[in-house]
Write a protein that holds these residues in place. Sequence first.
Motif, PDB file in Angstrom:
ATOM      1  N   HIS A  90       0.876  -1.188   0.000  1.00 31.98           N
ATOM      2  CA  HIS A  90       0.000   0.000   0.000  1.00 31.98           C
ATOM      3  C   HIS A  90       0.909   1.233   0.000  1.00 31.98           C
ATOM      4  O   HIS A  90       1.659   1.456  -0.945  1.00 31.98           O
ATOM      5  N   LYS A 103       7.566 -17.086 -11.598  1.00 30.85           N
ATOM      6  CA  LYS A 103       6.561 -17.480 -10.610  1.00 30.85           C
ATOM      7  C   LYS A 103       7.187 -17.954  -9.297  1.00 30.85           C
ATOM      8  O   LYS A 103       6.565 -17.869  -8.227  1.00 30.85           O
ATOM      9  N   LEU A 157       7.842  -5.946  -9.328  1.00 27.98           N
ATOM     10  CA  LEU A 157       8.307  -4.602  -9.674  1.00 27.98           C
ATOM     11  C   LEU A 157       7.507  -3.623  -8.835  1.00 27.98           C
ATOM     12  O   LEU A 157       6.289  -3.465  -9.048  1.00 27.98           O
ATOM     13  N   GLY A 212       5.853  -0.308  -7.515  1.00 33.08           N
ATOM     14  CA  GLY A 212       5.395   0.849  -8.289  1.00 33.08           C
ATOM     15  C   GLY A 212       4.676   0.441  -9.566  1.00 33.08           C
ATOM     16  O   GLY A 212       4.302   1.287 -10.369  1.00 33.08           O
ATOM     17  N   ARG A 255      -4.661  -2.747  -7.650  1.00 31.13           N
ATOM     18  CA  ARG A 255      -5.872  -3.553  -7.513  1.00 31.13           C
ATOM     19  C   ARG A 255      -6.997  -3.026  -8.396  1.00 31.13           C
ATOM     20  O   ARG A 255      -7.757  -3.799  -8.978  1.00 31.13           O
TER      21      ARG A 255
HETATM   22  N1  CMC Z   1       5.295  -7.109 -10.593  1.00 32.29           N
HETATM   23  C1  CMC Z   1       5.172  -8.313 -11.190  1.00 32.29           C
HETATM   24  N2  CMC Z   1       4.018  -9.006 -11.255  1.00 32.29           N
HETATM   25  C2  CMC Z   1       2.941  -8.468 -10.686  1.00 32.29           C
HETATM   26  C3  CMC Z   1       2.989  -7.196 -10.045  1.00 32.29           C
HETATM   27  C4  CMC Z   1       4.214  -6.513 -10.016  1.00 32.29           C
HETATM   28  N3  CMC Z   1       4.311  -5.332  -9.427  1.00 32.29           N
HETATM   29  N4  CMC Z   1       1.764  -6.882  -9.550  1.00 32.29           N
HETATM   30  C5  CMC Z   1       0.957  -7.914  -9.875  1.00 32.29           C
HETATM   31  N5  CMC Z   1       1.670  -8.867 -10.554  1.00 32.29           N
HETATM   32  C6  CMC Z   1       1.132 -10.107 -11.115  1.00 32.29           C
HETATM   33  C7  CMC Z   1       0.904 -11.132 -10.003  1.00 32.29           C
HETATM   34  O1  CMC Z   1       2.038 -11.977  -9.843  1.00 32.29           O
HETATM   35  C8  CMC Z   1      -0.302 -11.876 -10.524  1.00 32.29           C
HETATM   36  O2  CMC Z   1       0.141 -12.815 -11.473  1.00 32.29           O
HETATM   37  P1  CMC Z   1      -0.638 -14.222 -11.623  1.00 32.29           P
HETATM   38  O3  CMC Z   1      -2.028 -13.862 -12.079  1.00 32.29           O
HETATM   39  O4  CMC Z   1       0.156 -14.937 -12.655  1.00 32.29           O
HETATM   40  O5  CMC Z   1      -0.609 -14.867 -10.270  1.00 32.29           O
HETATM   41  C9  CMC Z   1      -1.113 -10.820 -11.262  1.00 32.29           C
HETATM   42  O6  CMC Z   1      -0.161  -9.814 -11.646  1.00 32.29           O
HETATM   43  C10 CMC Z   1      -2.207 -10.166 -10.413  1.00 32.29           C
HETATM   44  O7  CMC Z   1      -1.622  -9.738  -9.175  1.00 32.29           O
HETATM   45  P2  CMC Z   1      -2.389  -9.730  -7.781  1.00 32.29           P
HETATM   46  O8  CMC Z   1      -1.392  -9.750  -6.671  1.00 32.29           O
HETATM   47  O9  CMC Z   1      -3.443 -10.795  -7.784  1.00 32.29           O
HETATM   48  O10 CMC Z   1      -3.110  -8.314  -7.871  1.00 32.29           O
HETATM   49  P3  CMC Z   1      -3.643  -7.489  -6.645  1.00 32.29           P
HETATM   50  O11 CMC Z   1      -4.736  -6.657  -7.175  1.00 32.29           O
HETATM   51  O12 CMC Z   1      -3.944  -8.366  -5.487  1.00 32.29           O
HETATM   52  O13 CMC Z   1      -2.367  -6.599  -6.238  1.00 32.29           O
HETATM   53  C11 CMC Z   1      -0.873  -4.819  -5.906  1.00 32.29           C
HETATM   54  C12 CMC Z   1      -2.233  -5.254  -6.467  1.00 32.29           C
HETATM   55  C13 CMC Z   1      -0.752  -3.305  -5.985  1.00 32.29           C
HETATM   56  C14 CMC Z   1      -0.752  -5.226  -4.418  1.00 32.29           C
HETATM   57  C15 CMC Z   1       0.245  -5.503  -6.744  1.00 32.29           C
HETATM   58  O14 CMC Z   1       0.143  -5.122  -8.096  1.00 32.29           O
HETATM   59  C16 CMC Z   1       1.644  -5.195  -6.202  1.00 32.29           C
HETATM   60  O15 CMC Z   1       2.099  -5.892  -5.285  1.00 32.29           O
HETATM   61  N6  CMC Z   1       2.333  -4.161  -6.774  1.00 32.29           N
HETATM   62  C17 CMC Z   1       3.604  -3.725  -6.266  1.00 32.29           C
HETATM   63  C18 CMC Z   1       3.389  -2.869  -5.029  1.00 32.29           C
HETATM   64  C19 CMC Z   1       2.872  -1.489  -5.366  1.00 32.29           C
HETATM   65  O16 CMC Z   1       3.385  -0.825  -6.250  1.00 32.29           O
HETATM   66  N7  CMC Z   1       1.861  -1.053  -4.603  1.00 32.29           N
HETATM   67  C20 CMC Z   1       1.330   0.306  -4.732  1.00 32.29           C
HETATM   68  C21 CMC Z   1      -0.106   0.327  -5.058  1.00 32.29           C
HETATM   69  S1  CMC Z   1      -0.638   1.979  -5.511  1.00 32.29           S
HETATM   70  C22 CMC Z   1      -0.581   2.914  -4.086  1.00 32.29           C
HETATM   71  C23 CMC Z   1      -1.520   2.454  -3.031  1.00 32.29           C
HETATM   72  O17 CMC Z   1      -2.672   2.131  -3.318  1.00 32.29           O
HETATM   73  O18 CMC Z   1      -1.117   2.478  -1.877  1.00 32.29           O
END
Ligand code: CMC
Length: 429
Positions: A265, A295, A301, A303, A307
């Motif tokens: 977050h 995997k 990565l 940033g 969601r």
């Molecule tokens: N790098 C590589 N792969 C990724 C990433 C990433 N940053 N984010 C998601 N994926 C892949 C993930 O491995 C999954 O693949 P698969 O379907 O094959 O298992 C797919 O994309 C969907 O990911 P998810 O974890 O199910 O998606 P989510 O909606 O639960 O997660 C998130 C959203 C923001 C937590 C995630 O994208 C992440 O961890 N990003 C990096 C951290 C980040 O930048 N967070 C800031 C969010 S914006 C500011 C805020 O709201 O606070």
Amino acid sequence: MSAATAKLEFNGKTHELKVRSGTVGPDVIDIAALYKDTGAFTYDPGFTSTASCESEITYIDGDEGVLLHRGYPIDQLAEHSDFLEVCYLLLYGELPTKAQKDDFDYRVTRHTMVHEQMSRFFTGFRRDAHPMAVMCGVVGALSAFYHDSTDISDPHQRMVASIRLIAKMPTIAAMAYKYHIGQPFIYPKNELNFAANFLHMCFAVPCEEYKVNPVLARAMERIFILHADHEQNASTSTVRLAGSSGANPFACIAAGIACLWGPAHGGANEAALNMLSEIGTVDRIPEYIARAKDKDDPFRLMGFGHRVYKNYDPRAKIMQKTTHEVLGELGIKDDPTLDVAIELERIALTDDYFIAKKLYPNIDFYSGITLKALGFPTTMFTVLFAVARTVGWISQWKEMIEDPHQKIGRPRQLYTGPTVRDFVPIAKR
Ligand code: CMC
């Protein structure tokens, strides 16, 4: 409101569920009576398909990359508004008239100081404590000082608490920073605007005059505007859940700060900058892209991805422009972190994995570079996010308290633990 219904077949019976429409965005299937009618719960870990409340504050269309506050697009607010005007908008629902704006600015400005005794709290923390740890503690402690604004049933006290939180948060954040680096606290300067005052409290020292650079103050203002609210994200939902029990607003915001701290977050801007530094040079990017796709490797990565946004985060576009303005103003031409960021963004936006999974840069990808250039250490990044998000949290909290249908938040579960069994005395285990 739509008169449509959805049908659910369960245990041989058909149940009609009301479908409700908002002013814009997906309809919701109202399952509030589902348990009473069917004896079943719904299951949605992470709340990916669940609307937890009705709200008039912020709207996001993640597929189109749209973010509206009370209907106004974020890019227009970032371009034409100032942070306190956005605060007014979020809290009251409309843009202020000139007189309302002057009055609001005056009220916030007159609450910027914290009780003098609070400054002694800081010395109880280790100097190397993470400033977010300090924020959780000190903001929670506001409820021990401002007893005259903790009665949540009184609308006047609710508004006073809201103003106090918006006004005191930058002061507390700057104190956490000053304590961390061993410099004396700088009192707020009410002739400065919100962002300039914050920069002054962070970077001035008592022994010399500090002039706030207006370009940097404007960038700070924009960062605050971009982070002001983001509908029912994890920390906002935490604030609502904490507040649903009737807890006082200072305690609720402390809960929001704790949630924001996590790297998935608010902690992502810190993590993103650390990652860019770790990558170091453009030639090492492919290695990290490969890791992100692997995997078996937990690396992500930072940033990238969101969601809700499955398109370019509209805040990231404005942030990118702000980054260039700040680096230009400071004459930073060859920043290796920025080179890595630009190239990483280019590769990720053309890479099949990122395209297929709709992983675009989010706001945190660029905010870290900007905050570093402004002079903040990475440990302060999430603190700045908390300063900005306080207005979103408190507006959402206020909306919830004023909702006549508000109830304590109490999710249910799918229990998969042992069924009833008899206690075994310790000697027989
Ligand atoms: N790098 C590589 N792969 C990724 C990433 C990433 N940053 N984010 C998601 N994926 C892949 C993930 O491995 C999954 O693949 P698969 O379907 O094959 O298992 C797919 O994309 C969907 O990911 P998810 O974890 O199910 O998606 P989510 O909606 O639960 O997660 C998130 C959203 C923001 C937590 C995630 O994208 C992440 O961890 N990003 C990096 C951290 C980040 O930048 N967070 C800031 C969010 S914006 C500011 C805020 O709201 O606070």
